[in-house]
Design a protein around this motif. Structure first.
Motif, PDB file in Angstrom:
ATOM      1  N   LEU A 116      -4.783  -6.223  -6.420  1.00 17.91           N
ATOM      2  CA  LEU A 116      -4.391  -4.864  -6.073  1.00 17.91           C
ATOM      3  C   LEU A 116      -5.486  -3.882  -6.416  1.00 17.91           C
ATOM      4  N   ARG A 117      -5.730  -2.961  -5.513  1.00 18.70           N
ATOM      5  CA  ARG A 117      -6.577  -1.792  -5.788  1.00 18.70           C
ATOM      6  C   ARG A 117      -5.623  -0.621  -5.914  1.00 18.70           C
ATOM      7  N   PHE A 118      -5.975   0.318  -6.774  1.00 16.69           N
ATOM      8  CA  PHE A 118      -5.114   1.482  -6.963  1.00 16.69           C
ATOM      9  C   PHE A 118      -5.946   2.715  -7.291  1.00 16.69           C
ATOM     10  N   PRO A 133       5.380   6.160 -21.142  1.00 19.02           N
ATOM     11  CA  PRO A 133       4.623   6.257 -19.896  1.00 19.02           C
ATOM     12  C   PRO A 133       3.328   7.036 -20.125  1.00 19.02           C
ATOM     13  N   ALA A 134       2.212   6.492 -19.659  1.00 18.24           N
ATOM     14  CA  ALA A 134       0.915   7.124 -19.873  1.00 18.24           C
ATOM     15  C   ALA A 134       0.370   7.787 -18.607  1.00 18.24           C
ATOM     16  N   CYS A 135       0.569   7.127 -17.459  1.00 20.44           N
ATOM     17  CA  CYS A 135       0.026   7.647 -16.209  1.00 20.44           C
ATOM     18  C   CYS A 135       0.729   6.966 -15.042  1.00 20.44           C
ATOM     19  N   SER A 136       0.417   7.439 -13.852  1.00 20.18           N
ATOM     20  CA  SER A 136       0.934   6.790 -12.647  1.00 20.18           C
ATOM     21  C   SER A 136      -0.232   6.442 -11.736  1.00 20.18           C
ATOM     22  N   VAL A 137      -0.047   5.371 -10.973  1.00 20.67           N
ATOM     23  CA  VAL A 137      -1.055   4.928 -10.014  1.00 20.67           C
ATOM     24  C   VAL A 137      -0.384   4.649  -8.674  1.00 20.67           C
ATOM     25  N   GLU A 138      -1.194   4.674  -7.623  1.00 21.19           N
ATOM     26  CA  GLU A 138      -0.719   4.337  -6.280  1.00 21.19           C
ATOM     27  C   GLU A 138      -1.556   3.185  -5.748  1.00 21.19           C
ATOM     28  N   ILE A 139      -0.897   2.187  -5.185  1.00 19.63           N
ATOM     29  CA  ILE A 139      -1.589   1.039  -4.599  1.00 19.63           C
ATOM     30  C   ILE A 139      -2.314   1.479  -3.328  1.00 19.63           C
ATOM     31  N   THR A 140      -3.605   1.139  -3.252  1.00 23.01           N
ATOM     32  CA  THR A 140      -4.403   1.491  -2.072  1.00 23.01           C
ATOM     33  C   THR A 140      -4.781   0.280  -1.233  1.00 23.01           C
ATOM     34  N   ASP A 141      -4.686  -0.921  -1.834  1.00 22.73           N
ATOM     35  CA  ASP A 141      -5.029  -2.132  -1.092  1.00 22.73           C
ATOM     36  C   ASP A 141      -4.369  -3.331  -1.766  1.00 22.73           C
ATOM     37  N   VAL A 142      -3.911  -4.273  -0.951  1.00 23.91           N
ATOM     38  CA  VAL A 142      -3.258  -5.488  -1.443  1.00 23.91           C
ATOM     39  C   VAL A 142      -3.899  -6.685  -0.753  1.00 23.91           C
ATOM     40  N   LEU A 143      -4.285  -7.674  -1.538  1.00 22.67           N
ATOM     41  CA  LEU A 143      -4.884  -8.886  -0.999  1.00 22.67           C
ATOM     42  C   LEU A 143      -4.302 -10.089  -1.729  1.00 22.67           C
ATOM     43  N   VAL A 144      -3.765 -11.037  -0.986  1.00 18.43           N
ATOM     44  CA  VAL A 144      -3.320 -12.303  -1.568  1.00 18.43           C
ATOM     45  C   VAL A 144      -4.445 -13.301  -1.346  1.00 18.43           C
ATOM     46  N   THR A 145      -4.908 -13.899  -2.437  1.00 15.31           N
ATOM     47  CA  THR A 145      -6.025 -14.826  -2.372  1.00 15.31           C
ATOM     48  C   THR A 145      -5.892 -15.847  -3.503  1.00 15.31           C
ATOM     49  N   THR A 146      -6.861 -16.716  -3.637  1.00 17.92           N
ATOM     50  CA  THR A 146      -6.845 -17.681  -4.737  1.00 17.92           C
ATOM     51  C   THR A 146      -7.845 -17.243  -5.808  1.00 17.92           C
ATOM     52  N   PHE A 147      -7.680 -17.808  -6.981  1.00 15.27           N
ATOM     53  CA  PHE A 147      -8.554 -17.499  -8.107  1.00 15.27           C
ATOM     54  C   PHE A 147     -10.022 -17.627  -7.718  1.00 15.27           C
ATOM     55  N   LEU A 148     -10.391 -18.725  -7.074  1.00 17.78           N
ATOM     56  CA  LEU A 148     -11.797 -18.965  -6.743  1.00 17.78           C
ATOM     57  C   LEU A 148     -12.333 -18.075  -5.621  1.00 17.78           C
ATOM     58  N   LYS A 149     -11.452 -17.406  -4.889  1.00 15.24           N
ATOM     59  CA  LYS A 149     -11.909 -16.538  -3.797  1.00 15.24           C
ATOM     60  C   LYS A 149     -12.002 -15.067  -4.196  1.00 15.24           C
ATOM     61  N   LYS A 204       0.858  -1.178   0.000  1.00 15.94           N
ATOM     62  CA  LYS A 204       0.000   0.000   0.000  1.00 15.94           C
ATOM     63  C   LYS A 204       0.899   1.234   0.000  1.00 15.94           C
ATOM     64  N   GLY A 205       0.600   2.167  -0.893  1.00 21.44           N
ATOM     65  CA  GLY A 205       1.387   3.390  -1.001  1.00 21.44           C
ATOM     66  C   GLY A 205       2.428   3.352  -2.109  1.00 21.44           C
ATOM     67  N   ASP A 206       2.750   2.160  -2.617  1.00 22.13           N
ATOM     68  CA  ASP A 206       3.696   2.063  -3.735  1.00 22.13           C
ATOM     69  C   ASP A 206       3.092   2.728  -4.970  1.00 22.13           C
ATOM     70  N   ALA A 207       3.947   3.390  -5.747  1.00 24.48           N
ATOM     71  CA  ALA A 207       3.517   4.005  -7.002  1.00 24.48           C
ATOM     72  C   ALA A 207       4.142   3.254  -8.170  1.00 24.48           C
ATOM     73  N   PHE A 208       3.420   3.253  -9.289  1.00 25.14           N
ATOM     74  CA  PHE A 208       3.882   2.609 -10.511  1.00 25.14           C
ATOM     75  C   PHE A 208       3.527   3.480 -11.701  1.00 25.14           C
ATOM     76  N   VAL A 209       4.361   3.444 -12.717  1.00 25.41           N
ATOM     77  CA  VAL A 209       4.094   4.144 -13.970  1.00 25.41           C
ATOM     78  C   VAL A 209       3.544   3.108 -14.945  1.00 25.41           C
ATOM     79  N   ILE A 210       2.429   3.446 -15.578  1.00 31.87           N
ATOM     80  CA  ILE A 210       1.783   2.537 -16.527  1.00 31.87           C
ATOM     81  C   ILE A 210       2.222   2.927 -17.935  1.00 31.87           C
ATOM     82  N   ILE A 211       2.681   1.916 -18.673  1.00 32.38           N
ATOM     83  CA  ILE A 211       3.218   2.104 -20.011  1.00 32.38           C
ATOM     84  C   ILE A 211       2.179   1.701 -21.053  1.00 32.38           C
TER      85      ILE A 211
END
Length: 132
Positions: A121-123, A63-79, A50-57
């Motif tokens: 990831l939410r951003f 580079p087109a834009c930048s985003v910041e991670i607002t939430d991180v969840l590790v889960t499985t495909f079915l969940k 959370k809080g990490d920034a990334f540049v989207i290509i």
């Protein structure tokens, strides 16, 4: 050429989608505020925080834009739930659509299984880069 602020010079770059056309469409969805989430294969040594920034290509490798991670969840495909599928902003925004295209994407690389671990990831959009 895009004008990118100096504080993004060393920020990790990401590309969404598996084709140039898809990459540009997903950037458009981010800029419009429709796409506010993504997922990737779980790699324990490479989990954004959370809080990490990334540049989207985009397809043009610019580079087109930048985003910041607002939430991180590790889960499985079915969940993965309907809310995450909707936040990914693609297709008809349903969980069924998300499951179909996500499964197809990972199957292309021989990586799919129903119990595969994903990083969801939410951003939020930080900045759209303008042409010079």
């Amino acid at each position: 050429m895009k004008i990118i602020p100096p504080h993004y010079e060393h920020v990790e770059r990401w590309t969404f989608g598996s084709t140039d056309e898809e990459a540009d469409k997903l950037i458009e969805l981010i800029v419009l505020g429709i796409k506010t989430a993504t997922c990737s294969l779980y790699e324990p040594d490479n989990i954004p925080e959370k809080g990490d920034a990334f540049v989207i290509i985009g397809a043009d490798s610019e580079p087109a834009c930048s985003v910041e991670i607002t939430d991180v969840l590790v889960t499985t495909f079915l969940k993965v739930d309907e809310a995450h599928a909707r936040a990914e902003g693609e297709g008809d925004l349903t969980l069924a659509y998300w499951q179909k295209v996500t499964r197809e994407f990972f199957e292309e690389f021989g990586l799919f299984s129903f119990d595969m671990k994903l990083i969801c990831l939410r951003f939020k959009l930080l900045e759209v880069f303008k042409d010079a």
